[in-house]
Design an enzyme around this catalytic site. Structure first.
Site, short mmCIF file in Angstrom:
data_model
loop_
_atom_site.label_atom_id
_atom_site.label_comp_id
_atom_site.label_asym_id
_atom_site.label_seq_id
_atom_site.Cartn_x
_atom_site.Cartn_y
_atom_site.Cartn_z
N THR A 1 32.74 38.65 42.57
CA THR A 1 33.34 38.91 41.26
C THR A 1 32.35 39.54 40.29
O THR A 1 31.14 39.34 40.43
CB THR A 1 33.86 37.58 40.66
OG1 THR A 1 34.23 37.79 39.30
CG2 THR A 1 32.78 36.50 40.67
N ASP A 2 32.87 40.23 39.29
CA ASP A 2 31.99 40.80 38.25
C ASP A 2 31.39 39.72 37.37
O ASP A 2 30.43 39.97 36.63
CB ASP A 2 32.75 41.84 37.40
CG ASP A 2 33.96 41.28 36.66
OD1 ASP A 2 34.26 40.09 36.80
OD2 ASP A 2 34.60 42.06 35.93
N GLU A 3 31.95 38.49 37.42
CA GLU A 3 31.47 37.44 36.51
C GLU A 3 30.02 37.04 36.81
O GLU A 3 29.36 36.43 35.96
CB GLU A 3 32.39 36.21 36.58
CG GLU A 3 33.82 36.54 36.20
CD GLU A 3 34.65 35.35 35.78
OE1 GLU A 3 34.10 34.26 35.57
OE2 GLU A 3 35.88 35.52 35.65
N TYR B 1 31.94 28.30 37.74
CA TYR B 1 32.56 29.21 38.72
C TYR B 1 31.64 30.39 39.03
O TYR B 1 31.32 30.65 40.20
CB TYR B 1 33.92 29.72 38.19
CG TYR B 1 34.43 30.94 38.94
CD1 TYR B 1 34.82 30.87 40.27
CD2 TYR B 1 34.50 32.20 38.30
CE1 TYR B 1 35.26 32.00 40.96
CE2 TYR B 1 34.94 33.32 38.98
CZ TYR B 1 35.32 33.22 40.31
OH TYR B 1 35.74 34.33 40.99
N LYS C 1 29.64 31.50 42.50
CA LYS C 1 29.83 32.79 43.19
C LYS C 1 28.49 33.53 43.30
O LYS C 1 28.19 34.13 44.32
CB LYS C 1 30.86 33.66 42.45
CG LYS C 1 32.30 33.17 42.52
CD LYS C 1 32.91 33.17 43.90
CE LYS C 1 33.18 34.56 44.44
NZ LYS C 1 33.94 34.51 45.73
P1 NAD Z 1 43.06 32.21 44.78
O1 NAD Z 1 42.60 31.02 44.02
O2 NAD Z 1 44.41 32.77 44.52
O3 NAD Z 1 43.00 31.91 46.35
C1 NAD Z 1 41.94 31.22 46.95
C2 NAD Z 1 42.38 30.81 48.35
O4 NAD Z 1 41.28 30.12 48.98
C3 NAD Z 1 43.57 29.83 48.37
O5 NAD Z 1 44.53 30.25 49.31
C4 NAD Z 1 42.95 28.50 48.78
O6 NAD Z 1 43.83 27.66 49.51
C5 NAD Z 1 41.77 28.97 49.65
N1 NAD Z 1 40.70 27.97 49.72
C6 NAD Z 1 40.14 27.30 48.67
N2 NAD Z 1 39.21 26.43 49.15
C7 NAD Z 1 39.18 26.59 50.51
C8 NAD Z 1 38.42 25.99 51.55
N3 NAD Z 1 37.53 25.03 51.29
N4 NAD Z 1 38.64 26.38 52.82
C9 NAD Z 1 39.59 27.33 53.10
N5 NAD Z 1 40.34 27.92 52.15
C10 NAD Z 1 40.14 27.55 50.87
O7 NAD Z 1 41.92 33.28 44.57
P2 NAD Z 1 42.00 34.87 44.37
O8 NAD Z 1 42.23 35.15 42.95
O9 NAD Z 1 42.87 35.44 45.41
O10 NAD Z 1 40.47 35.24 44.70
C11 NAD Z 1 40.04 35.46 46.03
C12 NAD Z 1 38.56 35.80 46.03
O11 NAD Z 1 38.34 36.95 45.25
C13 NAD Z 1 37.68 34.70 45.43
O12 NAD Z 1 36.51 34.62 46.20
C14 NAD Z 1 37.39 35.18 44.02
O13 NAD Z 1 36.12 34.71 43.59
C15 NAD Z 1 37.38 36.68 44.23
N6 NAD Z 1 37.75 37.50 43.04
C16 NAD Z 1 38.91 37.24 42.37
C17 NAD Z 1 39.28 38.06 41.30
C18 NAD Z 1 40.57 37.83 40.52
O14 NAD Z 1 40.79 38.50 39.50
N7 NAD Z 1 41.47 36.97 40.96
C19 NAD Z 1 38.45 39.12 40.92
C20 NAD Z 1 37.26 39.34 41.63
C21 NAD Z 1 36.94 38.53 42.71
O1 DAU Z 2 36.56 39.02 36.39
C1 DAU Z 2 37.00 38.54 37.62
C2 DAU Z 2 37.53 37.14 37.46
O2 DAU Z 2 38.76 37.24 36.77
C3 DAU Z 2 37.71 36.41 38.78
O3 DAU Z 2 36.46 36.23 39.39
C4 DAU Z 2 38.36 35.04 38.55
O4 DAU Z 2 38.61 34.41 39.81
C5 DAU Z 2 39.67 35.25 37.82
O5 DAU Z 2 40.26 34.00 37.53
C6 DAU Z 2 39.44 36.03 36.52
O6 DAU Z 2 38.68 35.24 35.56
P1 DAU Z 2 39.09 35.17 34.00
O7 DAU Z 2 38.57 33.90 33.46
O8 DAU Z 2 38.75 36.43 33.32
O9 DAU Z 2 40.72 35.12 34.16
P2 DAU Z 2 41.84 34.25 33.40
O10 DAU Z 2 43.16 34.80 33.85
O11 DAU Z 2 41.61 32.78 33.54
O12 DAU Z 2 41.61 34.63 31.87
C7 DAU Z 2 41.64 35.98 31.43
C8 DAU Z 2 41.27 35.99 29.96
O13 DAU Z 2 42.33 35.35 29.20
C9 DAU Z 2 40.01 35.18 29.63
O14 DAU Z 2 39.30 35.83 28.58
C10 DAU Z 2 40.53 33.83 29.16
C11 DAU Z 2 41.85 34.20 28.50
N1 DAU Z 2 42.93 33.17 28.60
C12 DAU Z 2 43.22 32.67 29.81
C13 DAU Z 2 44.22 31.73 29.96
C14 DAU Z 2 44.55 31.15 31.32
C15 DAU Z 2 43.63 32.79 27.45
O15 DAU Z 2 43.37 33.27 26.34
N2 DAU Z 2 44.62 31.85 27.60
C16 DAU Z 2 44.94 31.30 28.80
O16 DAU Z 2 45.85 30.42 28.85
#
Ligand code: NAD
Ligand code: DAU
Length: 354
Positions: free
Chosen positions: A134-136, A160, A164
């Protein structure tokens, strides 16, 4: 059937993983795609009903932290490639319960790395461990024109992102120490179908439909860089097949929005699609206590993946958000199955905290 490749995709019952599996199963019928997922609260096999009967798809329910099981999976399925997405992924949960983030994201990644190394045993030909990050990990940017590049120093702030970042370091260490072929990508915020409704966009779409408050953290001024999830899956395909070993690729949409501006677009789009008069849901906006350690701004420079691998987002944001809202409104059963029962109680408790 003798498959050309046998690829383990971890966490593919989740949001992004399900799109990666859908792409790979359909595009590469000569690959065996093994989805390994523990099915935690957000793992949902309903995300994959359209591919579950394909002959080149297999689901294995397992915990990546179970090292003996990982060894067995590598041997049984003769895994030669890994796309590792399994993780705890929600920042707010990591603030409440950091231990599970260290366990899954750090120890789980290490368990998979070690199982790959022991199974491949120095025979690295046609092997790849691809870690999806992730970019975080880069921390937070100011309100200026700077962007995260592949050489931005790591500076994670939440449990988190710290977990990562740690897993990224372990992945690189496996190349530097053992020579295991690895590649990493760091992506910005994804949106699209099948995202668990604790994340901003699906949560707000569903709350608008139910006329529930939209909790905006702080002043809503934080900035995120949004990318349609299918474009992320396309990038993962390219990095997996063409990425340079031990390299890092940043993936993002050059698509920055303050949260409050994004929320206004979501409200307008949902109201339009529900046939409500303009402005109907504006009064649902509710400013609440800010997220602890809330990163101000994320923004990715994805020039490298564009220049080296020819990747660019295919979808304009306006089109992506309209498609996404339509998907959630049309797939109410998917949403209701998640948000009813146990999860509803959890969300109400989280919300009461704010
Ligand atoms: P998500 O939370 O929707 O899915 C995570 C999956 O991992 C789930 O299906 C869960 O059951 C599985 N999991 C959790 N713990 C596990 C374990 N111990 N063993 C096996 N499976 C397990 O997540 P996502 O949003 O699809 O993100 C997927 C990946 O991409 C993550 O590594 C996240 O850090 C990365 N990522 C997410 C975003 C985003 O915006 N969502 C952006 C950049 C990177
Ligand atoms: O940047 C990549 C990341 O993006 C991934 O690595 C993470 O897995 C993914 O969850 C996401 O992280 P964020 O924290 O940016 O996403 P989230 O949807 O939780 O929140 C987006 C923005 O909105 C953040 O600034 C927090 C704000 N927010 C979020 C929620 C859930 C609110 O203001 N209200 C809310 O209820």
């Amino acid at each position: 059937m003798n498959y050309k490749r046998s690829i383990l995709v971890t966490g593919a019952a989740g949001f992004i993983g399900s799109h990666v599996v859908r792409l790979f199963v359909n595009k590469y019928p000569d690959y065996h795609i093994i989805n390994l997922d523990k099915l935690t609260y957000c793992g949902n096999l309903a995300n994959l009903t359209d591919v579950e009967d394909k002959p080149n798809y297999t689901f294995v329910k397992a915990d990546i932290c179970d090292y003996e099981k990982m060894l067995a999976v590598f041997k049984t399925y003769k895994i030669d490639g890994v796309i590792h997405l399994a993780a705890e992924s929600h920042v707010d949960r990591s603030i409440k319960d950091p231990f599970v983030f260290a366990r899954t994201n750090v120890m789980g990644t290490l368990s998979l790395l070690q199982a790959a190394r022991v199974t491949w045993d120095g025979d690295w030909e046609n092997k790849l461990f691809y870690h999806v990050s992730t970019d975080e990990v880069y921390g937070a940017l100011e309100f200026d024109k700077t962007l995260f590049t592949e050489t931005t120093p790591y500076d994670p702030h939440s449990p988190y992102s710290a977990s990562k970042a740690s897993s990224d370091h372990f992945v690189r260490a496996y190349y530097d120490t053992y020579g295991m072929p690895i590649v990493i990508s760091n992506c910005s915020n994804n949106y699209g179908p099948y995202q668990f409704p604790e994340k901003l966009i699906p949560l707000f779409i569903n709350n608008i439909r139910h006329k529930k408050p939209l909790p905006v953290y702080g002043k809503g001024e934080n900035v995120r860089d949004w990318l349609y999830v299918v474009d992320h899956a396309r990038a993962i395909d390219l990095v997996f097949h063409k990425g340079k070993i031990r390299d890092t690729y940043n993936i993002g949409g050059f698509n920055e929005w303050t949260n409050i501006d994004l929320i206004k677009v979501i409200i307008k789009t949902v109201d339009e699609q529900l046939g409500n008069a303009p402005g109907t849901s504006d009064n649902l906006i509710t400013y609440v206590k800010d997220r602890a350690g809330h990163d101000l701004r994320y923004a990715i420079d994805s020039t490298k993946i564009k220049n080296e691998l020819g990747w660019e987002p295919s979808l304009q944001f306006e089109e992506g958000i309209a498609k996404t809202v339509a998907w959630y409104l049309e797939n109410q059963e998917w949403m209701d199955n998640i948000t009813s029962g146990e999860y509803e109680k959890y969300y109400e408790e989280m919300y009461a905290d704010r």
